[in-house]
Enzyme design. Structure first.
Site, PDB file in Angstrom:
ATOM      1  N   LEU A  65      -6.083  68.332 -14.992  1.00  0.00           N
ATOM      2  CA  LEU A  65      -6.067  67.476 -16.177  1.00  0.00           C
ATOM      3  C   LEU A  65      -7.135  66.398 -16.065  1.00  0.00           C
ATOM      4  CD1 LEU A  65      -2.211  67.328 -16.116  1.00  0.00           C
ATOM      5  CD2 LEU A  65      -3.539  68.387 -17.956  1.00  0.00           C
ATOM      6  N   THR A  96      -9.250  65.230 -10.631  1.00  0.00           N
ATOM      7  CA  THR A  96      -9.783  64.126  -9.818  1.00  0.00           C
ATOM      8  C   THR A  96      -9.061  62.853 -10.248  1.00  0.00           C
ATOM      9  OG1 THR A  96     -11.938  65.209  -9.751  1.00  0.00           O
ATOM     10  CG2 THR A  96     -11.859  62.882  -9.109  1.00  0.00           C
ATOM     11  N   LYS A 169     -12.506  63.770  -2.219  1.00  0.00           N
ATOM     12  CA  LYS A 169     -13.178  64.001  -3.509  1.00  0.00           C
ATOM     13  C   LYS A 169     -13.870  62.717  -3.997  1.00  0.00           C
ATOM     14  CE  LYS A 169     -14.246  65.735  -7.539  1.00  0.00           C
ATOM     15  NZ  LYS A 169     -15.530  66.414  -7.673  1.00  0.00           N
ATOM     16  N   LYS A 236     -14.966  57.685 -15.108  1.00  0.00           N
ATOM     17  CA  LYS A 236     -13.624  57.550 -14.517  1.00  0.00           C
ATOM     18  C   LYS A 236     -13.691  57.665 -12.991  1.00  0.00           C
ATOM     19  CE  LYS A 236     -11.582  61.393 -14.280  1.00  0.00           C
ATOM     20  NZ  LYS A 236     -11.591  62.498 -13.345  1.00  0.00           N
TER      21      LYS A 236
END
Ligand code: NAP
Length: 293
Positions: A65, A96, A169, A236
């Site tokens: 998502l 992420t 990540k 983001k």
């Protein structure tokens, strides 16, 4: 083969769910915009009417998502995944969202539900061809259970305990944001110094930011930025990097600078273009020195 719920059929989720189907898994899909389930249903996936419906009778539920908020809504909102998930089932969170959001999700899951974070490096082509790099945070037992599923999607690396995949990540994406902004700034400088664009791109392709230049050169030359990795997601991610650093007492100045450029690109209307559109935003500030004289 496993029974898998797959939630989130965006640019990445759609090809990933396709790969799982092609690998022979029994896949049940859900997406907020139901139109996106059609192609998968035509390839043999069953379609759930809600996240909680998706999770009934599966061994594993995968979320892919947009944001931490989206993950919370799909898990804990009305008819959320968490209503159905129970002992013995595993959530594999592949979006992420950073370690803080992942740990808060894991802490709210019903007792006995395994929580694995497995965010990915690689964009739509890697998702389509099963060549993602997958960073997994999991207990050893959970890792062995999810490994065969994740191997259908790419190269699987067990980073450590739950949350460590999400951390890795962010480390990776800190470099991605810095490299694309360095690309834009180098081109802006070259433009101001009246250098030939093709020669500059040829030289930058072999520089320390070479991978970003080689991947995004065609976009820059064509001045077209069709989304592969949306700029809103890159923004983001840089915010997640900065938040994680601040929580650890670090002030990452380059990450903040990259975030500021990405924010400016959003203000220029580039949120739903490819993240490389930040190069165009940076270039728009440059002009040859002679013309300013
Ligand atoms: P995307 O194309 O923008 O798709 C986002 C997905 O999230 C869609 O399924 C969307 O549903 C869903 N969604 C958003 N808000 C929601 C909400 N409030 N409730 C329920 N569903 C919601 O994104 P993507 O490129 O597939 O990326 C997915 C994740 O992977 C992101 O975290 C991104 O940072 C990460 N990632 C992306 C890439 C890449 O190259 N694209 C590479 C590595 C990692 P609708 O269809 O209904 O809008």
């Amino acid at each position: 083969m496993s029974r898998i719920a797959f939630l989130g059929l965006g640019q990445m989720g759609t090809p990933m769910a396709m790969r799982l189907l092609e690998a022979g898994h029994d896949v049940r899909v859900w997406n907020r915009d139901r139109d996106r389930t059609v192609a998968l249903s035509q390839r043999g996936a069953s379609v759930a009417v809600s996240p909680s419906d998706a999770a009934a009778d599966v061994e594993v539920a995968i979320t892919m998502l947009a944001t931490p908020v989206a993950v919370h809504e799909v898990l804990f909102g009305p008819s959320g995944l968490a209503e159905t998930l129970g002992r013995g089932q595993i959530l594999i969170e592949m979006s992420t969202i950073g370690p803080k959001a992942f740990r808060s999700v894991a802490a709210r899951l019903p007792d006995g539900v395994g929580a694995v974070d497995a965010p990915v490096r690689g964009s739509v082509p890697a998702a389509t061809s099963g060549r993602l790099d997958i960073f997994v945070g999991a207990t050893n037992d959970d890792f062995e259970r999810v490994r065969p599923i994740l191997e259908s999607l790419g190269d699987v690396r067990h980073i450590g305990a739950p949350g460590s995949g999400a951390s890795m990540k962010l480390v990776v994406n800190a470099t991605l944001g810095a490299a694309i902004v360095a690309f834009g700034e180098a081109l802006a400088l070259a433009t101001s110094l009246r250098l030939d664009r093709t020669a500059v791109l040829d030289v930058l392709a072999d520089s320390p930011i070479g991978p970003s230049v080689r991947a995004k050169r065609a976009n820059v030359e064509a001045r077209r930025y069709p989304p592969s990795f949306k700029l809103r997601h890159a923004t983001k991610d840089m915010r997640l990097v900065i938040e994680a650093a601040e929580a650890a007492g670090l002030d990452l100045k380059e990450a903040r600078a990259a975030c500021a450029w990405l924010d400016e690109a959003v203000r220029h209307g580039a949120a739903d273009l490819d993240y490389s559109a930040v190069v165009a935003t940076i270039l728009s500030t440059a002009e040859p020195t002679a013309s300013r004289a």
